[in-house]
Design a protein around this motif. Structure first.
Motif, PDB file in Angstrom:
ATOM      1  N   PHE A   1      -2.541  11.701  13.773  1.00 30.82           N
ATOM      2  CA  PHE A   1      -1.907  11.762  15.096  1.00 30.82           C
ATOM      3  C   PHE A   1      -1.187  10.442  15.401  1.00 30.82           C
ATOM      4  N   ALA A   2      -1.893   9.325  15.102  1.00 33.05           N
ATOM      5  CA  ALA A   2      -1.311   8.006  15.400  1.00 33.05           C
ATOM      6  C   ALA A   2      -0.041   7.769  14.572  1.00 33.05           C
ATOM      7  N   TYR A   3       0.012   8.392  13.401  1.00 33.48           N
ATOM      8  CA  TYR A   3       1.181   8.219  12.531  1.00 33.48           C
ATOM      9  C   TYR A   3       2.265   9.254  12.828  1.00 33.48           C
ATOM     10  N   ASP A   4       2.000  10.087  13.844  1.00 36.95           N
ATOM     11  CA  ASP A   4       3.016  11.029  14.319  1.00 36.95           C
ATOM     12  C   ASP A   4       3.475  11.977  13.199  1.00 36.95           C
ATOM     13  N   LEU A   5       2.518  12.446  12.416  1.00 39.38           N
ATOM     14  CA  LEU A   5       2.876  13.306  11.281  1.00 39.38           C
ATOM     15  C   LEU A   5       3.260  14.698  11.743  1.00 39.38           C
ATOM     16  N   ASP A   6       4.295  15.248  11.138  1.00 37.33           N
ATOM     17  CA  ASP A   6       4.620  16.657  11.347  1.00 37.33           C
ATOM     18  C   ASP A   6       4.285  17.452  10.095  1.00 37.33           C
ATOM     19  N   ILE A   7       4.532  16.823   8.940  1.00 33.64           N
ATOM     20  CA  ILE A   7       4.491  17.527   7.662  1.00 33.64           C
ATOM     21  C   ILE A   7       3.526  16.816   6.722  1.00 33.64           C
ATOM     22  N   VAL A   8       2.835  17.607   5.896  1.00 32.24           N
ATOM     23  CA  VAL A   8       2.139  17.037   4.728  1.00 32.24           C
ATOM     24  C   VAL A   8       2.745  17.683   3.480  1.00 32.24           C
ATOM     25  N   PRO A   9       2.786  17.001   2.354  1.00 29.41           N
ATOM     26  CA  PRO A   9       2.442  15.590   2.219  1.00 29.41           C
ATOM     27  C   PRO A   9       3.466  14.687   2.904  1.00 29.41           C
ATOM     28  N   THR A  10       2.958  13.575   3.475  1.00 33.23           N
ATOM     29  CA  THR A  10       3.837  12.484   3.924  1.00 33.23           C
ATOM     30  C   THR A  10       3.427  11.242   3.131  1.00 33.23           C
ATOM     31  N   ILE A  11       4.413  10.622   2.518  1.00 36.01           N
ATOM     32  CA  ILE A  11       4.153   9.470   1.657  1.00 36.01           C
ATOM     33  C   ILE A  11       4.815   8.247   2.298  1.00 36.01           C
ATOM     34  N   ILE A  12       4.034   7.203   2.523  1.00 35.16           N
ATOM     35  CA  ILE A  12       4.576   6.000   3.176  1.00 35.16           C
ATOM     36  C   ILE A  12       4.263   4.774   2.312  1.00 35.16           C
ATOM     37  N   LEU A  13       5.303   4.066   1.958  1.00 30.74           N
ATOM     38  CA  LEU A  13       5.126   2.802   1.237  1.00 30.74           C
ATOM     39  C   LEU A  13       5.170   1.664   2.263  1.00 30.74           C
ATOM     40  N   CYS A  14       4.179   0.784   2.215  1.00 30.88           N
ATOM     41  CA  CYS A  14       4.111  -0.294   3.207  1.00 30.88           C
ATOM     42  C   CYS A  14       3.970  -1.657   2.526  1.00 30.88           C
TER      43      CYS A  14
ATOM     44  N   ALA B   1       0.847  -1.209   0.000  1.00 24.87           N
ATOM     45  CA  ALA B   1       0.000   0.000   0.000  1.00 24.87           C
ATOM     46  C   ALA B   1       0.875   1.248   0.000  1.00 24.87           C
ATOM     47  N   LEU B   2       0.342   2.282  -0.634  1.00 27.84           N
ATOM     48  CA  LEU B   2       1.008   3.585  -0.610  1.00 27.84           C
ATOM     49  C   LEU B   2       0.067   4.554   0.103  1.00 27.84           C
ATOM     50  N   LEU B   3       0.469   4.982   1.310  1.00 26.11           N
ATOM     51  CA  LEU B   3      -0.355   5.923   2.083  1.00 26.11           C
ATOM     52  C   LEU B   3       0.146   7.338   1.808  1.00 26.11           C
ATOM     53  N   CYS B   4      -0.771   8.221   1.395  1.00 27.98           N
ATOM     54  CA  CYS B   4      -0.374   9.587   1.046  1.00 27.98           C
ATOM     55  C   CYS B   4      -1.206  10.568   1.872  1.00 27.98           C
ATOM     56  N   PHE B   5      -0.595  11.160   2.900  1.00 27.05           N
ATOM     57  CA  PHE B   5      -1.302  12.122   3.757  1.00 27.05           C
ATOM     58  C   PHE B   5      -1.226  13.508   3.127  1.00 27.05           C
ATOM     59  N   VAL B   6      -2.383  14.122   2.918  1.00 28.17           N
ATOM     60  CA  VAL B   6      -2.422  15.442   2.271  1.00 28.17           C
ATOM     61  C   VAL B   6      -3.459  16.329   2.946  1.00 28.17           C
ATOM     62  N   LYS B   7      -3.288  17.631   2.718  1.00 27.91           N
ATOM     63  CA  LYS B   7      -4.391  18.548   3.055  1.00 27.91           C
ATOM     64  C   LYS B   7      -4.520  19.548   1.921  1.00 27.91           C
ATOM     65  N   GLU B   8      -5.752  19.949   1.715  1.00 23.04           N
ATOM     66  CA  GLU B   8      -6.087  20.672   0.489  1.00 23.04           C
ATOM     67  C   GLU B   8      -5.415  22.036   0.419  1.00 23.04           C
ATOM     68  N   ASP B   9      -5.263  22.728   1.565  1.00 20.26           N
ATOM     69  CA  ASP B   9      -4.719  24.086   1.490  1.00 20.26           C
ATOM     70  C   ASP B   9      -3.188  24.117   1.487  1.00 20.26           C
ATOM     71  N   CYS B  10      -2.565  22.982   1.232  1.00 23.93           N
ATOM     72  CA  CYS B  10      -1.100  22.924   1.176  1.00 23.93           C
ATOM     73  C   CYS B  10      -0.660  22.880  -0.300  1.00 23.93           C
ATOM     74  N   PRO B  11       0.063  23.892  -0.790  1.00 27.44           N
ATOM     75  CA  PRO B  11       0.460  23.921  -2.204  1.00 27.44           C
ATOM     76  C   PRO B  11       1.320  22.720  -2.601  1.00 27.44           C
ATOM     77  N   THR B  12       2.152  22.241  -1.689  1.00 20.22           N
ATOM     78  CA  THR B  12       3.008  21.092  -2.023  1.00 20.22           C
ATOM     79  C   THR B  12       2.169  19.817  -2.163  1.00 20.22           C
TER      80      THR B  12
ATOM     81  N   LEU C   1       8.027   0.491   4.604  1.00 13.63           N
ATOM     82  CA  LEU C   1       9.195   0.234   3.761  1.00 13.63           C
ATOM     83  C   LEU C   1       9.935   1.527   3.416  1.00 13.63           C
ATOM     84  N   ARG C   2       9.183   2.571   3.270  1.00 14.56           N
ATOM     85  CA  ARG C   2       9.804   3.814   2.809  1.00 14.56           C
ATOM     86  C   ARG C   2       8.891   4.972   3.207  1.00 14.56           C
ATOM     87  N   ARG C   3       9.482   6.098   3.634  1.00 13.93           N
ATOM     88  CA  ARG C   3       8.667   7.261   4.008  1.00 13.93           C
ATOM     89  C   ARG C   3       9.411   8.522   3.597  1.00 13.93           C
ATOM     90  N   PHE C   4       8.713   9.441   2.992  1.00 17.89           N
ATOM     91  CA  PHE C   4       9.286  10.775   2.784  1.00 17.89           C
ATOM     92  C   PHE C   4       8.189  11.819   2.871  1.00 17.89           C
TER      93      PHE C   4
END
Lengths: 91, 530
Positions: free
Chosen positions: B93-106, B28-39, B113-116
């Protein structure tokens, strides 16, 4: 905006004043709250009661200290023994 | 980044309300985003491309942080990628995110497996290649020249002020159970005044988020009843105290002090009913000892009894607001002081233990030095200062302090109870030069204040004083009239502490109220820190 109610939420118990008969008879409690010269005031009231309503029976009570509410036991005793209460604040 | 950490399982709804669970049993590829973030907006087409290219073999799940924003993203980018609703931010919160987008390959079991995070063209190129290897599917054609090399991301909504603390409190299982009031379109500050919830100064509206954040300051269950508060014997739950602490302006780390103070105040020994309802201007005077003083930045130095320090000001205010709002002690109602005093707003300060030559007040009262302790006194709601700029010996200075204490309550009232003497550093130095103990200071005060009974009897010159009746005397003998009576019933009634600025030979005293079993006695409680 919503706020958390910062007050006591319990519905206060409604207490109504005892019925006023318009006349004093039976027994009257005189409660001295232990403030300075409360006894002077109580004595005056007792004298007036004896003078104006000779048949009335007078009971004397005293709170241990004016700084705290009357102990539960004292409140019960007064309620049991008397028909009326006069509380003297004084100073 | 390569790790083998197993990620928290979750179930979230997608845009049509279908529940999607993770792990999915496939890569799975988890992609955390929020709409008002240009990145995030920059990244969305790549997420969509990955879903279209590899979606048959693995699960690409976009996770959006607000419902409305998710709808906008779907419309704007014609997304076919499942966009899950994490507007409650629990997964973020459970994923301890600081930044969006955060992309996690599982992996299929949910192992990471991989996170950036943010945008890095090299990361994305590597990811697309890796997805191609995992799925053995053709990689999508992407015009990488249209993408910048790097773009920083935005802060995750889950770490925004207030939200972070609420999530933390929720994660601990804290739940609010008190009634909540909808203010609607009214000005919240005016609303608080109109509902009679303030002490006459503005308060911070205790929104559920702010109360949840305040609760981080304690380990106690929000529903726990700390005390039944006079005069109405209102149940002061941790949540109610926290709401009043928010209103007062406290930080969460002050809450344990407020709770301990409320426990002390609600004891029969302290007699809060009397303190709050007396016609004399009394109030809980709150003193803090131990390591918490430094940790929460209390003032014990210059202006310790004054204003300008948040912890001092708001802890005392929170206590008073709780007594008002939960206990029902309102001016003009049950609180009936003839004049009152400014200290009824708040009176709280710390002892400068390190500057004191004597053992700290809480140690004197049987606590360990490294314990944090709050002591409440039922005293006059304001201090008076005692000047002595010229004494050079402990004997002379303590003589002056005694004469200053003489005025407490009334100069002719002797045999009185507790007071709090706040000795300033320069005075402490003078006393300690002669190595006087606290006991010696107290003895000297008792000595210098002792007066013959004849001087203390109420008379035509001054009708106040020691009543003969209280001493069991009717017609005192000349000897009895010469009997000397010290100011205080016992030397220990003179509570002593050190506080104040380095410069100035001015100590201060908080005069007492009816003291001892017939009135109020000071009470200490250990502070339970988180």
């Amino acid at each position: 905006m919503r706020i958390v109610d910062p007050t006591d939420e319990r519905v206060p118990i409604k207490r109504s004043l005892a019925k006023r008969s318009g006349t004093i008879s039976g027994s009257v409690a005189l409660l001295d709250i232990s403030k300075p010269r409360g006894d002077v005031l109580i004595e005056q009231i007792a004298a007036r009661l004896r003078e104006e309503i000779p048949g009335v029976e007078i009971h004397r009570y005293r709170k241990p200290t004016f700084t705290k509410p009357a102990p539960e036991e004292l409140r019960r005793q007064i309620a049991k023994e008397s028909d009326f209460v006069i509380e003297a604040l004084a100073d | 980044m390569t790790t083998s950490q197993t990620l928290p399982a979750f179930a979230l709804k997608d845009s049509v309300g279908a529940e999607r669970k993770f792990p999915t049993g496939r890569h799975a590829l988890l992609c955390f985003v929020k709409e008002d973030c240009p990145t995030c907006q920059l990244t969305i087409p790549l997420i969509e491309a990955a879903h279209r290219a590899f979606g048959a073999q693995l699960d690409v799940l976009a996770i959006g942080q607000d419902t409305e924003g998710n709808a906008k993203l779907i419309e704007k980018y014609r997304l076919t990628t499942p966009l899950l609703d994490d507007s409650a931010l629990k997964v973020s919160f459970a994923y301890d995110l600081d930044i969006v987008p955060t992309i996690i390959l599982c992996g299929p079991d949910g192992n990471e497996l991989r996170r950036f995070y943010g945008f890095d063209k090299g990361d994305w190129q590597g990811l697309i290649a890796e997805l191609g290897l995992i799925t053995a599917a053709a990689t999508p054609k992407i015009d990488w020249t249209a993408y910048p090399d790097q773009r920083p991301g935005c802060g995750s909504k889950s770490v925004e002020p207030e939200i972070a603390e609420r999530l933390e409190a929720e994660a601990r299982g804290d739940k609010l159970t008190a009634r909540q009031i909808e203010i609607g379109a009214e000005d919240p500050f005016e609303f608080m005044f109109e509902r009679g919830l303030t002490d006459g100064l503005p308060v911070i509206p205790p929104t559920p988020e702010r109360v949840m954040r305040m609760l981080i300051g304690t380990r106690r269950d929000p529903r726990e009843v700390i005390a039944a508060l006079p005069p109405n014997m209102g149940p002061a739950t941790v949540e109610k105290i926290a709401a009043n602490a928010v209103m007062a302006g406290c930080r969460p780390e002050y809450l344990p002090v407020v709770i301990a103070a409320m426990e002390a105040i609600a004891t029969p020994d302290f007699n809060a009913h009397g303190i709050m309802s007396t016609t004399w201007g009394a109030t809980p005077v709150i003193v803090v000892n131990g390591p918490i003083r430094e940790r929460i930045g209390m003032n014990m130095g210059m202006m310790a009894l004054g204003y300008g320090n948040r912890a001092n000001a708001t802890i005392g205010r929170a206590v008073k607001l709780t007594l008002r709002n939960v206990g029902g002690a309102r001016p003009g109602d049950i609180e009936r002081s003839t004049l009152g005093a400014i200290g009824k707003f708040t009176t709280c300060f710390a002892e400068w233990e390190e500057r004191s030559p004597w053992e700290p007040m809480h140690v004197e009262r049987g606590f360990k030095k490294n314990e944090s302790v709050v002591t409440v006194f039922g005293l006059e709601a304001g201090s008076r200062q005692i000047a002595d700029q010229t004494s050079r010996t402990a004997h002379a200075l303590c003589g002056s302090l005694g004469l200053g204490l003489e005025a407490c309550w009334h100069p002719k009232q002797h045999g009185t109870g507790e007071v709090l003497l706040v000795v300033c550093p320069e005075h402490a130095d003078t006393i300690w030069r002669d190595r006087w103990s606290k006991a010696q200071v107290r003895a000297r005060i008792q000595q210098v204040t002792s007066r013959p009974l004849r001087e203390l009897i109420p008379n035509a010159e001054s009708g106040e004083g020691v009543p003969l009746k209280a001493l069991g005397l009717v017609n005192p003998t000349p000897e009895q009239l010469e009997q000397r009576i010290p100011k205080f019933r016992k030397p220990e009634n003179i509570n002593m502490m050190v506080a104040g600025g380095e410069a100035g030979k001015f100590s201060a005293v908080f005069a007492g109220w009816v003291s001892g079993p017939m009135g109020s006695s000071s009470v200490s409680r250990k502070i339970e820190e988180v």
